[in-house]
Design an enzyme around this catalytic site. Structure first.
Site, PDB file in Angstrom:
ATOM      1  CG  HIS A 144      -0.261   0.307   2.513  1.00 20.34           C
ATOM      2  ND1 HIS A 144       0.005   1.578   2.961  1.00 20.34           N
ATOM      3  CD2 HIS A 144       0.224  -0.520   3.476  1.00 20.34           C
ATOM      4  CE1 HIS A 144       0.596   1.535   4.133  1.00 20.34           C
ATOM      5  NE2 HIS A 144       0.755   0.258   4.480  1.00 20.34           N
ATOM      6  CB  CYS A 145       1.240   4.217  -1.764  1.00 23.70           C
ATOM      7  SG  CYS A 145      -0.271   4.554  -2.687  1.00 23.70           S
ATOM      8  CB  ALA A 146       0.022   8.215   0.814  1.00 24.40           C
ATOM      9  NE  ARG A 156      -3.399   5.479  -5.559  1.00 20.27           N
ATOM     10  CZ  ARG A 156      -3.601   6.188  -6.665  1.00 20.27           C
ATOM     11  NH1 ARG A 156      -3.584   5.600  -7.838  1.00 20.27           N
ATOM     12  NH2 ARG A 156      -3.838   7.474  -6.600  1.00 20.27           N
ATOM     13  CG  ASP A 210       4.362   3.325   1.987  1.00 20.39           C
ATOM     14  OD1 ASP A 210       5.347   2.646   1.688  1.00 20.39           O
ATOM     15  OD2 ASP A 210       3.610   3.838   1.150  1.00 20.39           O
TER      16      ASP A 210
END
Length: 680
Positions: free
Chosen positions: A24-26, A28, A90
């Site tokens: 995952h990112c910030a 999604r 993250d």
């Protein structure tokens, strides 16, 4: 989001079996699927909590969640069907915290050292439950002996009546056969058949092996100052040891079995593996273990134990202080596993252990710091931290397990560590001074391997000194954390640094009192040198379609992203690809540097800020290497999004064209100001 959409998302993507990996990112979730052709995009987007779905090439699929992505990611990994699935994110989950902490020391930098400690850790971790259960039985027996209900149950020559002797067997079953458990786990970790490793170690633990020492041909010899028994086997002297509770022999055995197993699989045809690989492994390893590896392991463990014993004998005072101060740094790196093995060996050879007492000062200082965090969380009505700290404190005080506190709280909030170390020092100092005053040559000791919790205090001698020491360690760390707080000073009490969902609003409240919008509105400047373009031109449908909110995009000409206004950093991704800010006035802003740049895992990004930092207009957030991003094939276009636009009135459109960092681009006004404006 009242309930997590985790299971619905997985089902809509074809089930857990269709998920090859997950990161995952910030904002999604990023899935790598085995087959994305059957995924119904509209069905995914209809799931409550999902803001959008983005099919991509190469069986990749993105599900847009927004600020709560870390929570949904964790919920997905917690699904029974997803055990073992998923990649890294993250966020500040335990795995990523461990990886970061290990990278600070020798682990993560020296490959063989990292492998060694992973081998030790995985050899012991699966049996911690059995060890914990056995430690409670030991504590129960120690308490009964202290109360004179039974005689000194662990003293040489003491015979218990059958009823209590049976209870005594409940813990001996674990420690007597500990070498077999370690052999199984270590063999499995090294890639060999764990039952073969178990069987090899079992040979030297058979009653018949010990009986060889009673043969007429057996001899008593002196070796390295110890009297040992040997018996000739086909003319070769075999050393007879009691391998009960030994841990170094099975570890060494497995370390040799692993390469041998791989070699045998290479030279023996595949269709004969089942029969001949185990046979030849046992044929080679049983004699090798009995004649060579086993004795080496016994002497190696005895030598390491003797080194620590010499230090403790030289100065129990220094030893009592050094151990609790060292453990807070050893545990995150996994360096405590060899010490656990020496504790077991001390009990086997000396009849007592002198390490666990000072170690208790560290554990209780750790639990005290967690108690301080819990008190602050109750006072601040921080629901998430209350849950985390309550579970961690229960695991510590009742089970003696420090990992939930360490990885769930302490390593996330670095203000805790100095306060906890003071507690460690106070506890260790109390043990050292008390040992001198009471004339204890070995300090505080215990006759059994136990987890240092409230329930195991009776297992330590003298119990009074130990209870005072751990109590002071606990109280000192707790009081210091309560007085000083545990979060960065700029960070508000209500914000969770690892939860992007909660941080912006709370941080904004701290930055602007009641998050009031100035009369002239909130001015947002350009964070980059470059060219302003419409958001619709961003090659990502989530940003282009305004799913995340309104804003603008910049085609950068420079290599630095600056703060577009004064405020707080709510989410600084360690990969450098995205930043969440709460500007003075309460505007929540997302700056996403490039598209899909999270896949670079931080390569080419030099992050200048961290969560909770206060910034002013023009402060650098990150410097990026354009060449790295362009070589990887990712667009540099940078969306700047107002995430909480619904909380405000009007948001200007940004003027397109060339722009310099710091140039004012848009103004966000309050709903009251927007309502007061005359209609056209």
């Amino acid at each position: 989001m009242a309930t997590s959409p985790a299971s619905e998302i997985i089902n809509s993507l074809g089930g857990a079996g269709n998920v090859a990996s997950l990161t995952h990112c910030a904002t999604r979730l990023r899935f790598q699927l085995h087959d994305a052709s059957g995924v119904d995009k509209e069905a995914v987007e209809a799931i409550p909590g999902v803001m959008g779905a983005v099919p991509q090439a190469g069986e990749r699929y993105q599900v847009v969640i927004g600020g709560g992505v870390q929570t949904v990611y964790n919920d997905i990994l917690a699904l029974p069907a997803m055990k073992g699935g998923g990649g890294g994110g993250d966020g500040d989950d335990a795995a990523s915290i461990k990886a970061r902490e290990r990278a600070k020391g020798p682990r993560g930098k020296v490959a063989w050292l990292d492998t060694l400690f992973e081998f030790l850790s995985d050899s012991f971790r699966p049996i911690l439950g059995a060890l914990l259960g056995a430690s409670f039985f030991i504590t129960f027996m120690a308490l009964l002996a202290t109360l004179d209900v039974i005689p000194d149950w662990n003293a040489p020559g003491v015979t218990l009546e059958p009823s209590w002797a049976f209870v005594n067997l409940m813990w001996q079953c674990v420690f007597v056969f500990l070498p077999l458990m370690v052999a199984y786990n270590a063999s499995q970790k090294i890639g060999a058949d764990p039952w073969v490793g178990f069987s090899i170690m079992a040979v030297v633990m058979l009653p018949g092996f010990a009986a060889l020492g009673n043969a007429d041909t057996a001899q008593q010899i002196s070796f390295l100052g110890s009297d040992i028994t040997t018996v000739p086997i086909f003319g070769i002297p075999l050393t007879i040891f009691d391998y009960s509770s030994q841990v170094f022999p099975p570890l060494l055995m497995a370390a040799v079995l692993g390469p041998l197993w791989k070699l045998l699989k290479k030279i023996i045809p595949d269709n004969l593996h089942l029969i001949f690989v185990p046979f030849f492994a046992m044929l080679i390893m049983i004699p090798l273990t009995a004649f060579l590896i086993g004795p080496i392991g016994v002497y190696l463990g005895a030598g390491l134990a003797q080194v620590l014993a010499s230090i403790n004998t030289f100065s129990p005072f220094i030893f009592a202080i050094v151990i609790p101060l060292a453990y807070p740094f050893m545990v995150p790196l996994g360096l405590h596993w060899p010490i656990n093995a020496i504790m077991l060996l001390n009990i086997q050879t000396l009849g007592y252990d002198f390490i666990q007492g000072p170690m208790g000062a560290w554990n209780f200082a750790c639990f005290g710091a967690t108690a301080g965090v819990l008190l602050l969380a109750w006072r601040e009505k921080d629901k998430d931290m209350k849950q985390t700290a309550t579970g961690a404190l229960a695991a510590g005080l009742l089970g003696g397990i420090s990992e939930p506190s360490l990885y769930g709280i302490h390593l996330r909030f670095k203000r805790i560590y100095p306060r906890m170390l003071v507690g460690c020092f106070v506890g260790g100092l109390t043990i050292g001074v008390g040992s001198l005053l009471l004339g204890l040559p070995n300090g505080i000791t215990t006759q059994a391997f136990v987890f240092t919790s409230l329930l195991t205090i009776p297992a330590f001698e003298p119990i009074g000194l130990y209870a005072i020491a751990v109590g002071l360690a606990f109280a000192t760390a707790m009081v210091l954390v309560v007085i000083s707080g545990y979060k960065p000073k700029e960070q508000p009490a209500e914000a969770e640094p690892s939860e992007y969902e909660n941080a912006p609003a709370a941080a904004g409240a701290a930055a602007a009192g009641a998050a009031s919008v100035p009369a002239g509105g909130v001015l947002i400047s350009s964070p980059l040198d470059g060219t302003v373009v419409p958001l619709s031109t961003v090659p990502d449908p989530v940003f282009a379609g305004g799913t995340m909110g309104p804003g603008f995009a910049i085609e950068p000409s420079g290599d630095t992203v600056y703060a577009p206004g004064p405020g707080l950093i709510a989410a600084a991704q360690p990969t450098g690809h995205a930043f969440g800010l709460v500007l003075d006035g309460g505007v929540e802003l997302l700056i996403h540097v490039g598209i899909d740049t999270v896949n670079l895992k931080g390569e080419g990004f030099d992050v200048k800020v961290k969560n909770g930092d206060r910034v002013k207009t023009g402060d650098p957030l990150v410097v990026f290497d354009r060449a790295v991003i362009e070589k990887a094939g990712y667009p540099l276009i940078t969306p700047v999004i107002v995430l909480n636009a619904d909380d405000f009135g009007t948001i200007d459109d940004a003027a397109e064209g060339p722009v310099k960092a710091g140039d004012e681009l848009i103004t966000v006004t309050s709903k009251q100001a927007a309502a007061a404006e005359p209609s056209a």
